[in-house]
Design a protein around this motif. Structure first.
Motif, short mmCIF file in Angstrom:
data_model
loop_
_atom_site.label_atom_id
_atom_site.label_comp_id
_atom_site.label_asym_id
_atom_site.label_seq_id
_atom_site.Cartn_x
_atom_site.Cartn_y
_atom_site.Cartn_z
N HIS A 24 86.08 -49.00 6.25
CA HIS A 24 85.68 -48.81 4.86
C HIS A 24 86.77 -49.33 3.92
O HIS A 24 86.48 -50.01 2.95
CB HIS A 24 85.42 -47.33 4.62
CG HIS A 24 84.73 -47.07 3.33
ND1 HIS A 24 83.46 -47.54 3.09
CD2 HIS A 24 85.14 -46.45 2.21
CE1 HIS A 24 83.11 -47.19 1.88
NE2 HIS A 24 84.10 -46.53 1.31
N THR A 25 88.02 -49.00 4.23
CA THR A 25 89.14 -49.43 3.39
C THR A 25 89.23 -50.94 3.33
O THR A 25 89.64 -51.50 2.33
CB THR A 25 90.45 -48.86 3.95
OG1 THR A 25 90.23 -47.53 4.32
CG2 THR A 25 91.55 -48.94 2.93
N ARG A 26 88.83 -51.58 4.42
CA ARG A 26 88.91 -53.04 4.50
C ARG A 26 88.19 -53.71 3.33
O ARG A 26 88.55 -54.79 2.90
CB ARG A 26 88.26 -53.50 5.80
CG ARG A 26 89.23 -54.09 6.78
CD ARG A 26 88.51 -54.63 7.97
NE ARG A 26 87.65 -55.74 7.59
CZ ARG A 26 86.81 -56.33 8.44
NH1 ARG A 26 86.72 -55.90 9.67
NH2 ARG A 26 86.07 -57.33 8.04
N ARG A 27 87.17 -53.01 2.82
CA ARG A 27 86.39 -53.62 1.73
C ARG A 27 87.25 -53.94 0.52
O ARG A 27 86.91 -54.78 -0.29
CB ARG A 27 85.26 -52.68 1.32
CG ARG A 27 84.22 -52.54 2.39
CD ARG A 27 83.22 -51.50 2.04
NE ARG A 27 82.51 -51.81 0.80
CZ ARG A 27 81.62 -50.99 0.26
NH1 ARG A 27 81.39 -49.83 0.82
NH2 ARG A 27 81.01 -51.31 -0.84
N GLU A 71 89.01 -47.03 8.55
CA GLU A 71 89.72 -48.28 8.26
C GLU A 71 88.71 -49.37 7.86
O GLU A 71 88.95 -50.16 6.97
CB GLU A 71 90.49 -48.71 9.51
CG GLU A 71 90.95 -50.16 9.51
CD GLU A 71 92.39 -50.32 9.08
OE1 GLU A 71 93.11 -49.33 9.04
OE2 GLU A 71 92.77 -51.46 8.78
N MET A 73 88.10 -41.43 5.42
CA MET A 73 87.46 -42.74 5.29
C MET A 73 87.98 -43.65 6.41
O MET A 73 89.16 -43.63 6.73
CB MET A 73 87.81 -43.34 3.93
CG MET A 73 86.79 -44.34 3.45
SD MET A 73 87.39 -45.27 2.07
CE MET A 73 87.85 -43.98 0.94
#
Lengths: 330, 473
Positions: free
Chosen positions: A5-8, A3, A1
């Motif tokens: 995406h993780t930011r969400r 970064e 995934m």
């Protein structure tokens, strides 16, 4: 995934974007308000007086310069505050509230009053208890009563008939707001006179409808809420309606709602968030108060148009409204 | 399954549930576990073990805090905690004994709830919650709503371990004997719902527990809102602001807490919880309580690099973790490893009122903000600051990017502190008053002849003493 995406999971900014809050930031809102005013401004310049464009330019530049100066004096970041557009909107609203032929220096004084006296003396954006444009309007109409009541209507056949110069022999006529004509003279039955677009009497109505259109667009864009405008129009309409029932010579509802500052004020003045009430119920009360006071000043006061004073009085009542309006906790 | 209407207020946030598709990954026990001696709402706990003591899994280290593995207490000392302020607190440091635990006789295990702390947001003690409704439980609500984006541990729990959850719920039903039991979950968690309904069928409990689908609005899972939703569905009046759910015979228990109950039944101790880990690869981790965050991320190969930081909880309720040595405890539902995004510069509040319609509690955040800045405690209380659940909806709605909830949180703790000192002062005053009364009573009761010495008697005694000293000197 990735970064990205993780930011969400951490970024409140993304949530703000997804729910549209970033589209409601102060600079965006101010730009939308000016956009909503544009159709009315164009019609104003075309149908009434092109000098309004000059007035708008002067007022906006003056307001921005005063804002920059005071921000510099207060040792605050100048550019960011100019960019939020609130000073420009104040200038636009003031220029649209005064007669288009107002001398530039008087308009500049008005802008100074709005930005310095009404806004920054109280702490700048978000802290002014009174609507800056209305404070400036009140100061100007008290200081320069002649120029502030010099509304163009030379081409208005209705006014000419009413004033006794149907042939158009006078060079110019001065009167207060178009609404004043209905106040000072006998009722004009619209059935007898053919209105044309070129006659300011109807022109003002067309412009009023343009303000209405801009206001509805702002409502649709969720820049303003319906509470204050609807409360204002309903209370003003009710007051005038009752007055016509009691006295047949009173101002008809249609003229009361379409003439004067009513629609302009309903969508662009009482919707000012800073000096108005901030809760739905508070806004209803605020709008209704402005409506009743406007009617009272129009009907019984010595001013032709009581809107500005009604707004200022209700601005003063906002802290009380805020205090009285207790949340209904769920 | 029945669907409840949308709550008023709140926000429809985008669905983002990382790591639910894969079964949870069990994180191996670390060398040491950490148990901060902090209870609900930051109350200090008194340790009931000493350094060097051998403890077993499930043994109480302090009231409401159970050890999650067998081991030796190495020390009780200050240690980093997962707290927004990054504070340290006295903690029990446990050296884990990695030898195999003697098998627990599950049949003899009683439902000892003393050590269970709720796995929801507040970390309220389960036994205290149950004691408020004991013998008169009308409705047991299992809260499986988890509406904040980025947190998916409860959903993952239902998807992959619905059987154990059902077992826990059944134990709670046996204990509480409620008239009705419902499981509330958002309607968009279709996998979790199917999985739980399958478990219901398997466990032949379909009639016993009803599944209620909530509109997926944040924060419909907040206890009070959920209880009011269920009350409305039952055709009852909602909770007045002074009442607690327990006062109406309602117990609202998190689904992960129900799972913890099942853990106690099966192994004698509730030792683990699921944690959503958002890193380069999202997963759900099964973590032993007390495991340092550092260890969890290390095992998953997700330790932060460069500008990355670790966030505990979601984007709204969560906070940035100051020290990775802080342990995962019952209230830790998600860990996110990412580079923090710089926030937009805060603009002045223009009283636009956008925060009013989104407040799920019906408060006026804008006015609360102004009152909090003016430090007007009375005004804050009048406008219901204590009702604020700090859900963060107003933060998202604010077009001036003001972090309202931060102000409300500090105002709430300030007011709580103030109330505490006030109570202490009143108590001290009452003690003083009683003391004065007693003295006055004693004076009245004095027997004639034993009166307190008069001024002249004192001075004459002094002069006698002086004369005596002069003579001897």
């Amino acid at each position: 995934m990735s970064e990205q995406h993780t930011r969400r999971a951490v970024d409140i900014g993304l949530l703000r974007q997804s729910t549209g809050a970033t589209w409601r930031a102060t600079p965006v809102i101010m730009r939308q308000v000016i956009l909503a005013l544009l159709p009315g401004i164009v019609l104003y310049a075309y149908l009434i007086d092109a000098r309004v464009l000059l007035g708008l330019t002067i007022a906006v530049i003056a307001a921005l310069l005063f804002e920059a100066m005071v921000m510099w004096l207060r040792k605050r970041p100048v550019t960011s505050r100019l960019g939020d557009g609130s000073a420009a909107v104040t200038g636009v609203l003031l220029a649209l509230s005064v007669p288009p032929g107002l001398p530039a220096w008087q308009l500049i004084i008005g802008c100074g009053v709005a930005i310095l006296l009404a806004k920054h003396v109280f702490g700048g954006l978000g802290h002014n208890p009174f609507n800056p444009a209305m404070v400036a309007f009140a100061v100007l109409i008290v200081s320069f009563p002649v120029t502030m009541t010099d509304w163009p209507m030379t081409a208005d056949p209705v006014a000419r008939v009413a004033l006794g110069d149907p042939a158009g022999t006078w060079d110019a006529m001065t009167s207060q707001t178009p609404l004043d004509r209905y106040r000072a003279h006998a009722r004009i039955t619209t059935g007898d006179t053919v209105f044309t677009l070129s006659s300011p009497g109807t022109a003002w109505v067309v412009i009023a409808l343009a303000w209405l259109g801009g206001g509805l667009w702002l409502l649709w864009m969720r820049v303003i809420t319906w509470h204050a405008p609807v409360a204002l129009l309903v209370s003003l309409g009710t007051c005038h309606g009752l007055a016509t029932l009691i006295s047949p010579t009173a101002m008809p509802i249609g003229i009361a709602l379409l003439g004067g500052a009513t629609l302009f004020g309903a969508f662009f003045i009482v919707t000012d968030p800073v000096s108005g009430a901030a809760t739905p119920r508070g806004r209803l009360l605020f709008g209704a108060g402005v409506g009743v006071l406007t009617f009272l000043i129009r009907q019984f006061g010595s001013w032709p148009e009581g809107f500005a004073f009604a707004v200022l009085i209700m601005n003063a009542a906002v802290p009380l409204i805020d205090r009285l309006d207790r949340p209904r906790v769920r | 399954m029945e669907t409840l209407p949308r709550i008023s207020g709140g926000m429809d946030l985008p669905r983002f549930k990382p790591g639910v598709q894969h079964p949870p990954v069990t994180i191996a026990l670390p060398a040491t576990l950490v148990f901060p001696l902090i209870g609900h709402q930051g109350r200090a706990l008194q340790a009931c073990v000493v350094a060097g003591e051998h403890v077993h899994a499930g043994q109480l280290l302090a009231p409401g805090m159970a050890a999650s593995a067998k081991g030796v207490v190495r020390a009780i000392e200050d240690h980093a905690t997962a707290h927004p302020s990054g504070m340290t607190a006295p903690s029990v440091i446990l050296d884990v004994d990695h030898t195999r635990e003697s098998a627990v006789d599950a049949s003899s295990a009683t439902l000892d709830l003393a050590g269970i702390v709720g796995h929801g947001g507040a970390g309220f003690s389960l036994s205290r919650k149950l004691s408020t409704v004991a013998d008169r439980c009308r409705c047991l609500i299992i809260n499986a709503a988890e509406c904040e984006p980025g947190i998916a541990c409860d959903e993952s729990l239902l998807c992959h371990d619905a059987g154990a959850v059902l077992e826990g719920i059944k134990a709670l039903i046996t204990y509480l004997q409620p008239e009705q039991c419902v499981l509330a979950i958002e309607s968009d968690k279709t996998h979790a719902i199917t999985s739980f309904e399958d478990a219901l069928k398997e466990g032949k409990a379909t009639g016993e527990i009803r599944v209620l689908a909530l509109h997926p609005t944040y924060p419909s899972g907040a206890e009070r809102l959920l209880v009011n939703q269920v009350l409305k569905w039952q055709g009852l009046e909602r909770l007045p602001s002074h009442q607690r759910p327990g006062d109406r015979g309602i117990a609202c228990i998190n689904v992960a807490t129900a799972h913890a109950v099942a853990q106690i039944l099966n192994t004698g101790a509730a030792t683990q919880r699921l944690v959503t880990v958002n890193a380069h690869e999202a997963c759900t981790a099964r973590v032993t309580l007390g495991t340092p965050v550092q260890h969890v991320l290390d095992v998953l190969g997700a330790l932060p690099v460069g500008a990355q930081r670790v966030r505990v909880g979601g984007p709204l309720s969560g906070f940035e973790l100051a020290d990775l040595a802080a342990p995962v405890l019952t209230t830790c539902n998600a860990l996110t490893v990412a580079t923090p995004v710089p926030e937009e510069p805060v603009l002045p509040c223009i009283r636009c009122g956008d925060c009013v319609p989104v407040c799920p509690m019906g408060l006026y955040p804008q006015q609360l903000f102004a009152l909090a800045q003016a430090q007007d405690s009375k005004g804050l209380q009048r406008k219901g600051i204590d009702r604020c659940i700090t859900c963060g909806c107003c933060d998202i709605a604010c077009p001036s990017f003001i972090n309202l909830t931060t102000h409300f949180r500090s105002a709430q703790s300030r007011l709580r502190e103030h109330a505490e000192t006030e109570r202490a002062a009143t108590h001290a005053e009452a003690l003083h008053e009683r003391h004065r009364e007693r003295v006055a009573r004693d004076e009245q009761r004095t027997i004639p002849g034993t009166e307190a010495p008069t001024r002249t008697a004192v001075s004459s005694a002094l002069s006698r003493a002086r004369a005596r000293r002069k003579r001897s000197g």
